[in-house]
Design an enzyme around this catalytic site. Structure first.
Site, PDB file in Angstrom:
ATOM      1  N   ASP A 375      -8.901   5.192  -7.395  1.00 51.41           N
ATOM      2  CA  ASP A 375      -7.849   4.564  -6.607  1.00 51.41           C
ATOM      3  C   ASP A 375      -6.631   4.389  -7.513  1.00 51.41           C
ATOM      4  OD1 ASP A 375      -6.509   3.332  -4.598  1.00 51.41           O
ATOM      5  OD2 ASP A 375      -7.557   1.418  -4.754  1.00 51.41           O
ATOM      6  N   GLU A 476       0.616  -8.283  -0.226  1.00 51.30           N
ATOM      7  CA  GLU A 476       1.103  -9.370   0.602  1.00 51.30           C
ATOM      8  C   GLU A 476       1.823 -10.429  -0.217  1.00 51.30           C
ATOM      9  OE1 GLU A 476      -2.020 -10.808   3.160  1.00 51.30           O
ATOM     10  OE2 GLU A 476      -1.587  -9.201   4.588  1.00 51.30           O
ATOM     11  N   ARG A 583       6.011   2.195  -2.956  1.00 54.13           N
ATOM     12  CA  ARG A 583       5.076   2.226  -1.849  1.00 54.13           C
ATOM     13  C   ARG A 583       5.777   1.608  -0.647  1.00 54.13           C
ATOM     14  NH1 ARG A 583      -0.455  -1.340  -1.197  1.00 54.13           N
ATOM     15  NH2 ARG A 583      -1.175  -0.387   0.738  1.00 54.13           N
ATOM     16  N   GLY A 646      -4.239   5.089  -0.587  1.00 58.72           N
ATOM     17  CA  GLY A 646      -3.732   4.887   0.765  1.00 58.72           C
ATOM     18  C   GLY A 646      -2.229   4.982   0.855  1.00 58.72           C
ATOM     19  N   ARG A 704      -2.830   8.612   1.822  1.00 55.07           N
ATOM     20  CA  ARG A 704      -3.306   8.061   3.094  1.00 55.07           C
ATOM     21  C   ARG A 704      -4.821   8.228   3.218  1.00 55.07           C
ATOM     22  NH1 ARG A 704       0.837   5.014   3.350  1.00 55.07           N
ATOM     23  NH2 ARG A 704       2.645   5.710   4.552  1.00 55.07           N
ATOM     24  N   ASP A 729     -13.409  -0.613  -4.229  1.00 54.12           N
ATOM     25  CA  ASP A 729     -13.416  -2.075  -4.240  1.00 54.12           C
ATOM     26  C   ASP A 729     -13.717  -2.695  -2.880  1.00 54.12           C
ATOM     27  OD1 ASP A 729     -11.102  -1.395  -2.967  1.00 54.12           O
ATOM     28  OD2 ASP A 729      -9.744  -2.282  -4.442  1.00 54.12           O
ATOM     29  N   ASN A 732     -15.649  -0.649   2.851  1.00 51.52           N
ATOM     30  CA  ASN A 732     -15.703   0.726   3.333  1.00 51.52           C
ATOM     31  C   ASN A 732     -15.889   1.746   2.206  1.00 51.52           C
ATOM     32  OD1 ASN A 732     -15.389  -0.040   5.985  1.00 51.52           O
ATOM     33  ND2 ASN A 732     -13.159   0.077   5.927  1.00 51.52           N
TER      34      ASN A 732
END
Length: 1058
Positions: A375, A476, A583, A646, A704, A729, A732
């Site tokens: 990742d 966030e 990002r 992602g 993605r 992590d 999923n």
């Protein structure tokens, strides 16, 4: 077992937790719902209440460890030899063998016991953790250290650490099947106060220990830990052990025949014997060495039969003693103990490098990794997101200046430019402005800030000491800090009402958490002033755009229809931001005019539809300083790194180029390879398996990325016979972690489900730690090969010496052994074993990360090792026989009329005893010299460090570097003298006598052995170099797949090595 805390809890709470409001529970437990407990208070409470454990950890079992020391084929040979020796009256040999058995078992027991304790402590480091707020900061705390009064935060995938009274629950559901047997997740709420007599299954305002979070998030106050939790009352039912008996197979109708019972009995016995001998349990390497031990056991029996046959199967005591000696020569009795010590030391060294090994299999596998799928966020980058740019379609671009305090919204200047990001040149920022003036008369920006602050679960606040603290997901937190820059637009003010003199503006009704399959999250709020409801959404730009039908073209105007032209404009601006390595997320909202009833499920698709596009926000996660160097080392080590993220393709490609995953000049490679380097998950998933296999290279960057894409990537690597490690992590990620050859979980941000599915855990979430783990795996693998080669080469030498020595007969036509049984045991258990431990502690050889990964299928027994073993063993055995023959026949008259020379010196066996002493002295010294030669399988003893300029003295530094090995070898050189010259010990126990002029033979032959090994290594280097040059010429016109997309730095390194 942790002490029970029932009485303490009863004295603290005036009623069961579910029958009190959460504020009452917090007050009575002395909890702080803002900053949590202080570290000192948590320690004090831990001392009062004890560890949060159920007491079901059996820990280290000394009895099982002791049984394992005896229950292996190598020890069984020693026990058999001891029994035979005592049976024929050879009490000295039998006593020595018994002493060796006891010594071996005792040393092995204490070493494995210590190793098991070490592994047990390391497992505790990787045990489930909980997110608790202490000293105002969210931190990962071992579950066993959670105490009553702790402020606990839970999210999807977490295992609840204790019984928790909830005070905030957003779409929160838990799986309580372990506790209540209820197969469906239970929806939890925070505001209800329930009847005190309700059963556990109906306490919807409490989250129970050991249940798992299946949906949403929540925060709560821990009120019960350890055996006082609900699960503690039924813990005994969870401690059942699997049956050791094979089940009887039955037909579909339930009937079975007698042969099935016999089959079950045979298979059960087979399992028991296999477990007893270690061939069915342990790591692959441990099983392989146990199988080797069984093979050597049978070879030892065959050799003993050969000895008896060569002496016409006479039952003479001397013949039997010779057979015992030959059997002992085949057994590397210390091998299993040294292996255990080496691997335990490897796991300890990894722990020091912030890598927790959850099973020893992964320690073996790490050295074989050819591909790492990693990742980006927090692993290759710092994981500290900063909001750098914001674009509002009707206004322009807002840019935040650099700041050294990521959580402080008062630091960092802001500038404004009316142009969109796609029209700005490079890092053009615009004119400086103040935060207050940008919000004034700017409805479009205020709507944008509402989404930024409310579609957000992060908490940002300033504590009493003036320090800014933040809790939540890094992305966030960065967006929340951005909103906090504009006073009055942060979530703490709008929702929680924690600003003095200001009531909250909104109340959250429902949360739809981030879903990796749709890449967005949404929340539903009700305005407390106008009673209107609003939907706020943020997520991946493509996904949010699909949910939007309108946008605001003028700051204070009504939304207009969103068409393809505007969507294209948005994507162009995304490209403009991603080129800067940002990002990019999209923000959207709309009034919610449908009916809402509390407790009723709402279709997520209905919520996330007809949204108004509000703008883009560009976040920056700077790469870790060490990432680029680690990536370069991976390329040099023959390891390909794939970034599965992602992020937007542009952002992912920018970061990948910056740290070296993508080459600096990839335009120079062929078009098909360039296209395959960077793909999106949708592009990759649209390919069939055959099309994926037809790609010239597998993607180095997949943007993605979804969990399904990760699994497909692993399968594609396996079809290419690659050996891959996968980081993860989230919940999923667990399928891909299990499917990978080595699953790597993040210790700081990883969910408990991901940790349980992993093989190793990175405590610092740092990619560089993966490389450190691979280096340690290769080092451990190399060291195992070194001491296995050393041990087995000696066994070959001993077996050769004794089998050829059958030709030396006394006047009774009985064979006279060149090496006595006690001498054999001394060489195997003392001369070899202690230096072999030192070889297990050896540092990594130079260039260990500049060579291809080893093949795990081949294991440690490579052709090179097997050939080395035979060459060294035969050369040592030949010189040992030569020493025996020279003394006995070259400078004496042979055995002649001597008799009983396997038992006593009194039968005219003085020369035989001196010849045996000479052979023993050479065997001891050559074994010690071989230990140093095994430091590197190819390099000369004098040039172990190829880059050194200390041409004459480098070898001194090399042998001194590993002090354990140095002192053990020096001790071996010295201890030969008392063994040779102490009366009775020499002639009665070791069956040899002191020597004088024979030392010249020992010295010359030791030098010859050393020169022979050096010559063999030189021939091997020449041969391997010649083969490499030939292969290089054959492939001169071809471009290797790896070098075709390696970075410029890597290519330069390759040229230097060539």
């Amino acid at each position: 077992m942790a002490p029970a805390i029932q009485e303490t809890t009863e004295h603290v709470l005036t009623a069961p937790a579910h029958a009190l409001t959460w504020s009452q529970v917090a007050d009575e437990l002395g909890a702080d719902t803002d900053d949590g407990l202080t570290t000192e208070e948590a320690k004090r409470r831990l001392g009062i209440h004890g560890n949060n454990e159920l007491g079901d950890d059996a820990g280290v079992n000394p009895v099982k460890i002791l049984v394992r020391q005896i229950a292996n084929a190598m020890t069984l040979v020693l026990i058999l030899a001891m029994a035979v020796s005592f049976g024929i009256g050879s009490y000295i040999e039998g006593g020595v063998i018994a002493g060796v058995i006891v010594l071996n078992v005792v040393i092995g027991f204490f070493q494995e016991f210590q190793a098991a304790k070490t592994m047990n402590s390391l497992k505790s480091l990787s045990s489930p953790t909980a997110t608790a707020v202490r000293d105002g900061q969210s931190m990962s705390v071992p579950t066993k250290e959670i105490v009553p009064g702790d402020l606990v935060e839970m999210k999807t995938g977490d295992t609840i650490p204790a019984d928790v009274r909830l005070f905030e629950a957003i779409n929160f559901e838990t799986d309580e099947a372990l506790l209540t047997g209820e197969s469906l997740p239970v929806t939890k709420t925070a505001d209800q106060v329930l009847d005190s007599n309700l059963g556990a299954g109906d306490r919807t305002n409490v989250a129970f220990s050991s249940s798992t979070v299946t949906k949403g998030r929540a925060s709560g106050i821990c009120f019960a830990t350890g055996m006082n939790t609900e699960i503690g009352t039924i813990a005994a039912n969870l401690r059942k052990k699997d049956s050791k008996f094979r089940a009887v197979k039955k037909n579909p109708d339930g009937a079975t025949g007698p042969h099935r019972y016999m089959q079950a009995v045979v298979l059960t016995l087979y399992d028991a014997v296999g477990n007893f001998l270690g061939v069915n349990v342990g790591t692959p390497l441990q099983r392989k060495l146990s199988q080797l031990a069984v093979l050597l056991f049978f070879i030892a029996v065959v050799c003993a039969i050969i000895v008896l046959g060569a002496n016409n199967f006479q039952g003479d005591r001397e013949v039997i003693v010779y057979a015992v000696a030959t059997a002992l020569s085949m057994i590397p009795a210390s091998l299993v103990v040294i292996l255990t010590i080496t691997m335990a030391a490897g796991t300890q060294r990894m722990a020091e490098k912030r890598v927790i090994v959850r099973n020893l299999r992964s320690l073996e596998a790490l050295g074989s990794v050819t591909d790492i799928c990693s990742d980006k966020t927090g692993t290759l980058t710092q994981g500290k997101m900063l909001a750098q740019s914001a674009w509002i379609p009707s206004k322009g671009t807002y840019t935040i200046g650099e700041t050294d305090e990521a959580f402080n919204p008062t630091k960092g200047a802001i500038s404004y430019h009316p142009e969109a990001p796609k029209d700005l040149a490079g890092n053009e920022r615009g004119q400086p402005a103040t935060y207050s003036e940008l919000v004034r008369d700017n409805k479009a920006f205020r709507d944008y800030l509402s989404v930024a602050s409310l579609a957000n679960l992060a908490h940002v606040h300033q504590n009493a000491e003036g320090e800014w603290l933040a809790r939540g997901d890094p992305t966030e937190v960065a967006i929340q800090v951005f909103a906090c820059r504009f006073q009055g637009w942060d979530r703490r003010t709008s929702v929680e009402g924690r600003t003095a003199g200001k009531a909250p503006d909104y109340k959250m009704l429902m949360e739809f958490p981030f879903d990796s399959s749709i890449k967005k999250m949404s929340v539903l709020y009700r305005g407390l002033h106008d009673e209107k409801k609003y939907v706020f959404t943020k997520g991946a730009v493509e996904q949010v755009l699909r949910s939007c039908t309108s946008w605001v073209s003028e700051s204070n105007a009504e939304p207009i229809a969103l068409d393809d032209d505007f969507a294209s404009q948005v994507m162009n601006n995304v490209e403009g931001l991603t080129k800067l390595g940002l990002r990019v997320l999209a923000l959207a909202s709309r009034p919610y005019e449908e009916e809402y009833r509390e407790g009723e499920e709402i279709d997520r698709n209905a919520i996330e539809s007809n949204l108004v596009f509000r703008g883009l926000i560009g976040l920056y996660d700077p790469p870790r300083p060490e990432s680029a160097a680690s990536l370069r080392q991976c390329h040099e080590a023959g390891i390909e790194v794939h970034m599965l993220t992602g992020d937007h393709p542009g952002t992912a490609a920018a970061i990948a180029s910056q740290i070296g995953i993508l080459p600096e000049k990839r335009k120079h490679v062929s078009k098909d390879k360039e296209d395959a380097m960077v793909m999106t998950a949708s592009q990759f998933d649209a390919l069939t398996d055959d099309e994926v296999d037809a790609l010239p290279i597998l993607p180095l960057v997949i943007a993605r990325c979804t969990p399904t894409t990760k699994v497909r990537m692993i399968e594609a690597l396996h079809r290419r016979d690659r050996f891959c490690a996968m980081t993860g992590d989230g919940v999923n990620d667990s399928p891909s972690l299990k499917r990978a050859d080595v699953g790597i979980a993040m210790g700081m941000t990883g969910s408990d489900v991901a940790k349980d599915a992993s093989d190793i855990i990175l405590t610092d979430d740092n990619f560089a730690s993966i490389l450190a783990a691979i280096e340690e795996g290769r080092r451990t693998f190399d060291n195992i090969q070194k001491f296995v080669l050393h041990l087995l080469a000696q066994n070959v030498a001993l077996a050769l010496t004794l089998l050829v020595g059958l030709a030396f007969k006394d006047r009774d036509n009985l064979s006279v052994f060149p090496i006595s049984p006690v001498e054999i045991l001394w060489v195997i258990m003392v001369t070899s074993a202690i230096p072999d431990m030192g070889l297990g502690f050896e540092v990594a050889v130079p260039g260990i990360l500049r060579r291809p990964p080893q093949s795990l299928k081949q294991g440690i027994f490579t052709w090179e090792l097997l050939i080395d073993m035979v060459v060294y063993g035969v050369w040592m055995g030949a010189l040992c026989l030569a020493a025996f023959v020279l003394v006995l026949y070259g400078f004496s008259y042979g055995i002649g009329d001597a008799r009983g020379c396997n038992d006593s010196i009194d039968g005219g066996c003085v020369e035989e005893f001196r010849a045996r002493a000479t052979a023993f002295a050479f065997l001891t010294w050559s074994s010690l010299v071989l230990a140093w030669e095994c430091l590197d399988p190819r390099r000369s003893f004098f040039r172990m460090q190829p880059g050194s300029t200390k041409y004459l003295t480098q070898w001194m530094h090399d042998i001194w570097r590993n002090k354990f090995l140095f002192y053990s070898i020096m001790a071996g050189f010295v201890t030969i003298f008392p063994i040779l010259y102490i009366p009775t010990l020499n002639t009665t126990v070791f069956k040899h006598d002191g020597i004088s002029w024979e030392w010249s033979i020992v010295l010359i032959e030791t030098l010859l052995f050393f020169m022979g090994v050096e010559f063999y290594k030189w021939v091997k280097r020449r041969t391997l170099r010649s083969r490499a040059e030939k292969k290089k010429r054959e492939n001169a016109s071809q471009t290797l797949a790896f070098s075709s997309y390696s970075t410029q730095t890597t290519q330069s390194s390759d040229v230097e090595k060539a």
